[in-house]
Structure formats: C-alpha cells, structure tokens
Motif scaffolding. Structure first.
Motif, PDB file in Angstrom:
ATOM      1  N   UNK A 128       9.040 -11.986   1.689  1.00  0.00           N
ATOM      2  CA  UNK A 128       7.660 -11.549   1.820  1.00  0.00           C
ATOM      3  C   UNK A 128       7.604 -10.060   2.102  1.00  0.00           C
ATOM      4  N   UNK A 129       6.424  -9.501   2.166  1.00  0.00           N
ATOM      5  CA  UNK A 129       6.296  -8.061   2.439  1.00  0.00           C
ATOM      6  C   UNK A 129       6.656  -7.734   3.877  1.00  0.00           C
ATOM      7  N   UNK A 130       7.171  -6.539   4.103  1.00  0.00           N
ATOM      8  CA  UNK A 130       7.629  -6.149   5.426  1.00  0.00           C
ATOM      9  C   UNK A 130       6.541  -6.328   6.484  1.00  0.00           C
ATOM     10  N   UNK A 131       5.331  -5.861   6.173  1.00  0.00           N
ATOM     11  CA  UNK A 131       4.260  -5.869   7.160  1.00  0.00           C
ATOM     12  C   UNK A 131       2.942  -6.202   6.467  1.00  0.00           C
ATOM     13  N   UNK A 132       2.015  -6.769   7.200  1.00  0.00           N
ATOM     14  CA  UNK A 132       0.677  -7.024   6.658  1.00  0.00           C
ATOM     15  C   UNK A 132      -0.016  -5.677   6.459  1.00  0.00           C
ATOM     16  N   UNK A 133      -0.295  -5.343   5.214  1.00  0.00           N
ATOM     17  CA  UNK A 133      -0.979  -4.085   4.902  1.00  0.00           C
ATOM     18  C   UNK A 133      -2.489  -4.292   4.805  1.00  0.00           C
ATOM     19  N   UNK A 134      -2.876  -5.474   4.360  1.00  0.00           N
ATOM     20  CA  UNK A 134      -4.276  -5.895   4.328  1.00  0.00           C
ATOM     21  C   UNK A 134      -4.276  -7.392   4.102  1.00  0.00           C
ATOM     22  N   UNK A 135      -5.388  -8.042   4.434  1.00  0.00           N
ATOM     23  CA  UNK A 135      -5.482  -9.482   4.189  1.00  0.00           C
ATOM     24  C   UNK A 135      -5.339  -9.775   2.709  1.00  0.00           C
ATOM     25  N   UNK A 146       7.865 -17.910   3.958  1.00  0.00           N
ATOM     26  CA  UNK A 146       7.162 -16.637   3.820  1.00  0.00           C
ATOM     27  C   UNK A 146       7.311 -15.825   5.099  1.00  0.00           C
ATOM     28  N   UNK A 147       7.771 -14.584   4.945  1.00  0.00           N
ATOM     29  CA  UNK A 147       7.957 -13.697   6.089  1.00  0.00           C
ATOM     30  C   UNK A 147       7.098 -12.456   5.942  1.00  0.00           C
ATOM     31  N   UNK A 148       6.383 -12.122   6.968  1.00  0.00           N
ATOM     32  CA  UNK A 148       5.735 -10.822   7.081  1.00  0.00           C
ATOM     33  C   UNK A 148       5.525 -10.528   8.555  1.00  0.00           C
ATOM     34  N   UNK A 149       5.389  -9.263   8.894  1.00  0.00           N
ATOM     35  CA  UNK A 149       5.178  -8.854  10.280  1.00  0.00           C
ATOM     36  C   UNK A 149       3.727  -8.447  10.483  1.00  0.00           C
ATOM     37  N   UNK A 150       3.180  -8.768  11.643  1.00  0.00           N
ATOM     38  CA  UNK A 150       1.838  -8.274  11.966  1.00  0.00           C
ATOM     39  C   UNK A 150       1.940  -6.891  12.610  1.00  0.00           C
ATOM     40  N   UNK A 151       3.085  -6.617  13.251  1.00  0.00           N
ATOM     41  CA  UNK A 151       3.266  -5.339  13.928  1.00  0.00           C
ATOM     42  C   UNK A 151       4.717  -4.905  13.779  1.00  0.00           C
ATOM     43  N   UNK A 152       4.936  -3.646  13.439  1.00  0.00           N
ATOM     44  CA  UNK A 152       6.279  -3.073  13.398  1.00  0.00           C
ATOM     45  C   UNK A 152       6.392  -2.131  14.590  1.00  0.00           C
ATOM     46  N   UNK A 153       6.883  -2.667  15.690  1.00  0.00           N
ATOM     47  CA  UNK A 153       6.888  -1.915  16.940  1.00  0.00           C
ATOM     48  C   UNK A 153       8.055  -0.936  17.053  1.00  0.00           C
ATOM     49  N   UNK A 190      -2.355  -8.872  16.687  1.00  0.00           N
ATOM     50  CA  UNK A 190      -1.940 -10.277  16.609  1.00  0.00           C
ATOM     51  C   UNK A 190      -3.135 -11.187  16.380  1.00  0.00           C
ATOM     52  N   UNK A 191      -4.245 -10.903  17.047  1.00  0.00           N
ATOM     53  CA  UNK A 191      -5.433 -11.756  16.907  1.00  0.00           C
ATOM     54  C   UNK A 191      -5.942 -11.772  15.471  1.00  0.00           C
ATOM     55  N   UNK A 192      -5.796 -10.671  14.756  1.00  0.00           N
ATOM     56  CA  UNK A 192      -6.188 -10.630  13.344  1.00  0.00           C
ATOM     57  C   UNK A 192      -5.196 -11.374  12.467  1.00  0.00           C
ATOM     58  N   UNK A 193      -3.938 -11.380  12.865  1.00  0.00           N
ATOM     59  CA  UNK A 193      -2.890 -11.982  12.040  1.00  0.00           C
ATOM     60  C   UNK A 193      -2.881 -13.502  12.107  1.00  0.00           C
ATOM     61  N   UNK A 241       4.268 -17.430  22.745  1.00  0.00           N
ATOM     62  CA  UNK A 241       3.376 -18.563  22.978  1.00  0.00           C
ATOM     63  C   UNK A 241       2.120 -18.461  22.122  1.00  0.00           C
ATOM     64  N   UNK A 242       1.599 -17.262  21.953  1.00  0.00           N
ATOM     65  CA  UNK A 242       0.395 -17.079  21.142  1.00  0.00           C
ATOM     66  C   UNK A 242       0.625 -17.463  19.678  1.00  0.00           C
ATOM     67  N   UNK A 243       1.838 -17.258  19.199  1.00  0.00           N
ATOM     68  CA  UNK A 243       2.159 -17.546  17.798  1.00  0.00           C
ATOM     69  C   UNK A 243       2.501 -19.010  17.558  1.00  0.00           C
TER      70      UNK A 243
END
Length: 273
Positions: free
Chosen positions: A18-25, A48-55, A68-71, A97-99
């Motif tokens: 999957x894409x590295x990070x969520x760029x848009x919905x 399917x792999x994607x990140x919501x945040x690349x910290x 995270x809440x958007x993801x 836990x949230x995920x």
C-alpha cells in the motif's frame, strides 16, 4: 503466526502492500481498490498497509499525514468496501488501543522496535503484530523483542527485516538474517521498499534506489522469507513520503508474478511444500 487472516506458513505468502502514508481519502481508497483488483487477479494473500502519521520524517517540514481520528473511518471503509485486512503503524502507547477495532494488525516502527511499552501495548490488543527490525539491530537480537511480546500475552507476531545500516546514508540487506530470525521460531516478512532506502541521502529527505527492489525481493524469497512488504504508489515520484522507494502501481502485478514463481520454486526445492 497470522498476519490479518493469513497464516505465515505453507502455501500462504502474505503480501503487505500500500502507499506509505495517507495523502488524502480519495487517493488511499483508489489505491485500495487497485490493489484489491490485483489481489483478485493473482490470488494474492494481500494485506493493505498505509500510515496515518509518519512521526520519524527526516525534516520537520516534511508531510506527516493525518490525525488518527480521521484515519479510523478510512481504515474501516477499506476493510468493508474492498475486503482487505489493514495494518498500520502506531507511535504512542495510547494509539494501540485506539486502533484495535479499526485494523487487523499493528506495526511497530523500526526506531521503536525495542521500546518495551510499545511492544507491550501492541501485544495487549490481541492483534497480530509486525515489528520492523531497527536498522541498528542484529538478527539474533530480535529474540529479546519476541520475549517482550510473549511476556505481554502476544502470540501472533513477525519480524519485518528492512536492512541494516552500513556506514552513513546506506543500508545493506543481509539475507542470512532471514534464516537467523527463523531459527528462533519467528516468522520473517521482508521489506523490499525500505531495504532500498538511502537514509538522509537528500539532506532533508531520504533517498533510495527503487531499481533494486526486485533484486532484493527475489533474493529474500529465495532465502525463505514468509512474506513480502512493499510500499506501492500510482505516481511514486509525486508521493509525499518515501518517493524514492515506493514501487509503481502499474508494475506491481509483474513483480508479484515473479515473486510467486520464486516462492513456488523455494517450496519445491526446500522440502517446505
């Protein structure tokens, strides 16, 4: 060990893509749809792999992702609409836990692979856990990671091998690592994308050598890895994270056909079939 619904043994050969990070919905759903179609055409065990945040981006100016809440609803939509199990990384104990109800597996980032609290939090969710082996860690040291996960109740986990630091701004994939980790009774997913990175090569960005992704991926399959991790993008050069090492979507199926052929040969010649 199961990665999502897929066992990492025998004929099952999970592909984490999957894409590295969520760029848009819109973009991440388009990628999920395209990869689901590839799954159906080739019969892939696709996660399917994607990140919501690349910290851990190189620069504070780099794009990180979304909240995270958007993801969470995006992950749930991917699972529902495309019947794809989802894995994402997390960066704080609370996020595990949230995920829990929104994804099928959790990924512990490479730079956090020895953080006891992170490993315990992942294990306590009851979800399968993929732990990216840090670039600074030897393959025999991952036994300590496994011990921490087991002590926290984690039963389903795998190590993701992603290369080892070699001097400055370079990584090398030692294929012996796959055998060494498996000898400890731990499944190994090989990360073909990040193994091709040149960390910090571009100053404020990580560079890479995308052209060598097929080479290291085929070598890893021949060495007996239990699955492949590969970041995929429809326009890699325009990707907002890891542009140098995301694999082009239009070449994804071609590469998968090659890797599945190598996997078949491995099973037939290793006595694992």
């Amino acid at each position: 060990m199961k990665a999502g619904p897929f066992p990492l043994s025998g004929d099952s050969f999970p592909i984490v893509a999957g894409p590295c990070v969520i760029e848009s919905t819109e973009h991440v759903l388009q990628m999920a749809a395209a990869l689901a179609q590839a799954r159906d055409r080739l019969g892939l065990a696709l996660i399917f792999k994607t990140s919501f945040d690349k910290a851990n981006r190189s620069s504070a100016e780099s794009y990180r992702g979304i909240a995270l809440e958007e993801a969470l609803p995006i992950f749930q939509q991917i699972r529902a609409d495309y019947k794809l199990p989802v894995v994402t990384d997390f960066h704080t104990v609370e996020q595990a836990q949230q995920l829990q109800g929104a994804v099928d597996a959790l990924q512990v980032p490479a730079f956090l692979c020895r953080q006891t609290d992170m490993l315990q939090a992942a294990a306590k969710t009851g979800l399968p856990v993929l732990v990216k082996k840090g670039q600074f860690l030897s393959p025999w040291d991952v036994g300590n990671i496994a011990d921490k996960l087991r002590a926290a109740g984690g039963a389903d986990f795998a190590i993701v091998e992603r290369g080892t630091s070699f001097g400055y701004n370079n990584l090398v994939s030692d294929m012996r690592a796959i055998a060494i980790i498996k000898e400890q009774g731990i499944p190994v997913i090989f990360d073909a994308s990040h193994s091709a990175q040149l960390p910090g090569e571009r100053g404020k960005e990580t560079g890479g050598q995308r052209e060598y992704i097929p080479t290291v991926a085929r070598a890893a399959v021949a060495a007996g890895c239990d699955g492949i991790f590969i970041e995929v993008h429809d326009r890699p050069e325009q990707a907002r994270s890891d542009a140098a090492t995301q694999w082009p979507l239009d070449r994804f199926e071609e590469l998968m056909v090659s890797l599945l052929a190598f996997r078949k040969t491995y099973l037939e010649t290793s006595g694992s079939a």
